[in-house]
Design an enzyme around this catalytic site. Structure first.
Site, PDB file in Angstrom:
ATOM      1  N   LYS A  67       0.817  -1.219   0.000  1.00  0.00           N
ATOM      2  CA  LYS A  67       0.000   0.000   0.000  1.00  0.00           C
ATOM      3  C   LYS A  67       0.855   1.275   0.000  1.00  0.00           C
ATOM      4  CE  LYS A  67      -3.738  -2.422   2.441  1.00  0.00           C
ATOM      5  NZ  LYS A  67      -4.401  -2.645   3.746  1.00  0.00           N
ATOM      6  N   TYR A 243      -2.356   0.092  11.416  1.00  0.00           N
ATOM      7  CA  TYR A 243      -3.773  -0.011  11.773  1.00  0.00           C
ATOM      8  C   TYR A 243      -3.998   0.599  13.152  1.00  0.00           C
ATOM      9  CZ  TYR A 243      -3.348  -3.184   7.870  1.00  0.00           C
ATOM     10  OH  TYR A 243      -3.069  -3.714   6.664  1.00  0.00           O
ATOM     11  N   VAL A 261       0.011  -8.453   6.744  1.00  0.00           N
ATOM     12  CA  VAL A 261      -0.376  -9.673   7.461  1.00  0.00           C
ATOM     13  C   VAL A 261       0.517 -10.867   7.139  1.00  0.00           C
ATOM     14  CG1 VAL A 261      -2.810  -9.270   8.022  1.00  0.00           C
ATOM     15  CG2 VAL A 261      -2.216 -10.157   5.782  1.00  0.00           C
TER      16      VAL A 261
HETATM   17  N1  GLU Z   1      -4.642  -8.904   1.496  1.00  0.00           N
HETATM   18  C1  GLU Z   1      -4.971  -8.546   2.839  1.00  0.00           C
HETATM   19  C2  GLU Z   1      -6.389  -8.070   2.894  1.00  0.00           C
HETATM   20  O1  GLU Z   1      -6.738  -7.207   2.133  1.00  0.00           O
HETATM   21  C3  GLU Z   1      -3.990  -7.502   3.307  1.00  0.00           C
HETATM   22  C4  GLU Z   1      -4.196  -7.143   4.740  1.00  0.00           C
HETATM   23  C5  GLU Z   1      -2.892  -6.756   5.432  1.00  0.00           C
HETATM   24  O2  GLU Z   1      -1.783  -7.064   5.020  1.00  0.00           O
HETATM   25  O3  GLU Z   1      -3.016  -6.127   6.469  1.00  0.00           O
HETATM   26  O4  GLU Z   1      -7.169  -8.560   3.670  1.00  0.00           O
END
Ligand code: GLU
Length: 309
Positions: A67, A243, A261
């Site tokens: 991102k 987050y 994640v």
């Molecule tokens: N592909 C995961 C989702 O969109 C990414 C989430 C993450 O890395 O925090 O749920």
């Protein structure tokens, strides 16, 4: 002079008894079966020195760390106009919360929660087919890391697609508020592929180096973004990169960072280095448990912090 290699080696050795702690993401089988006992760390300094420990050369799913890079591309394409589509405030809620999105009429809080990243991917898609947009993101990663062998794990992308009910819900919701310009399937197709990029800590640290060096990759000499833009991307990573664990990360580590994640974290020590850590076990906020601890140890031992000279 700080012996960075010794520091990185010490962190690896001291954390070894704890390898396997935390909970590996299990929402798709490809992540659920990753051996939790792995740990890698790479520190690449702005003058080009590379310090590695553990499994720093092993590729892992970068997930939400992507991102940062799609935000960089969207800013390059649309400039500050992107802030009409996403906010810049920490969310204080889970990465995939839908409640907040309703309150805020489909405008996500920031570019790093899922809804915000999906809105950013919609902007990256402008003027492209999904395939071209995926190619653009992948080429950007290869350009930044200065390595051609970075690939997308197609199985991860397909699994995300097959089980991404909540991301589909978020995207449909935004579309209903006319906050997405492209079909939901197209936007999420790109989003799932960017999350499925596989990179090693060494490659990731190199890719993030421009953020530690005022927007220019000091190893290749390429100006990626302006000084001001690098500063702003770092500000967003600091306030929103973990987050609802972002405040805690700032408190303990004191450096801009973005987690995924898959267990990776990219952290930036402006003027000093770009750092990537990987350890698949996550804490309760969905951030790498040992990765966060390793970065705290590194920040303490080097004195690197954006809050102190
Ligand atoms: N592909 C995961 C989702 O969109 C990414 C989430 C993450 O890395 O925090 O749920």
């Amino acid at each position: 002079m700080t012996d960075l290699q010794a520091i990185v080696d010490d962190i690896h050795r001291e954390l070894a008894p704890r390898f396997g702690e935390g909970k590996v993401a299990d929402y798709i089988p490809q992540l659920a079966r990753v051996d939790p006992k792995q740990f890698g760390m790479a520190v690449v300094t702005v003058d080009g020195a590379v310090h590695l420990a553990g499994e720093a050369e092993k590729a892992f799913s970068i997930q939400s760390i992507s991102k940062v890079f799609t935000l960089t591309i969207a800013l390059g394409k649309h400039g500050e106009a992107i802030w009409n589509r996403v906010g810049r405030e920490p969310s204080g809620s889970a990465f995939n919360s839908i409640v907040q999105l309703e309150h805020e009429h489909g405008k996500p809080r920031n570019p790093f929660i899922n809804a915000g990243a999906i809105a950013i991917t919609d902007l990256v898609l402008a003027g492209h087919t999904p395939k071209e947009a995926i190619g653009e993101v992948l080429r950007f990663m290869r350009f930044l890391a200065d390595e051609e062998d970075i690939v997308i794990d197609r199985d991860v992308a397909q699994s995300e697609q097959a089980t991404g009910y909540r991301n589909f819900a978020l995207a449909n919701f935004m579309r209903s508020f006319e906050k997405l310009s492209h079909p939901v399937e197209h936007v999420l197709g790109v989003y799932f592929h960017q999350c499925a990029i596989a990179m090693s800590c060494r490659q990731l640290a190199r890719a993030g180096l421009f953020l530690a060096a005022s927007g220019t990759n000091p190893l290749t000499g390429h100006r990626v973004v302006s000084h001001m833009r690098a500063r702003r991307i770092n500000a967003l990573m600091l306030t929103c990169g973990h987050y609802d664990g972002s405040g805690d990360f700032a408190y303990h580590v004191g450096l801009p960072g973005k987690s995924g994640v898959g267990g990776g974290i990219l952290a930036v020590a402006p003027g000093k280095a770009s750092v990537a850590v990987w350890s698949p076990g996550l804490n309760r906020n969905g951030n790498s448990l040992l990765g966060s601890i390793a970065l705290e140890m590194l920040a303490n031992r080097t004195g690197w912090s954006v809050f102190a000279a």
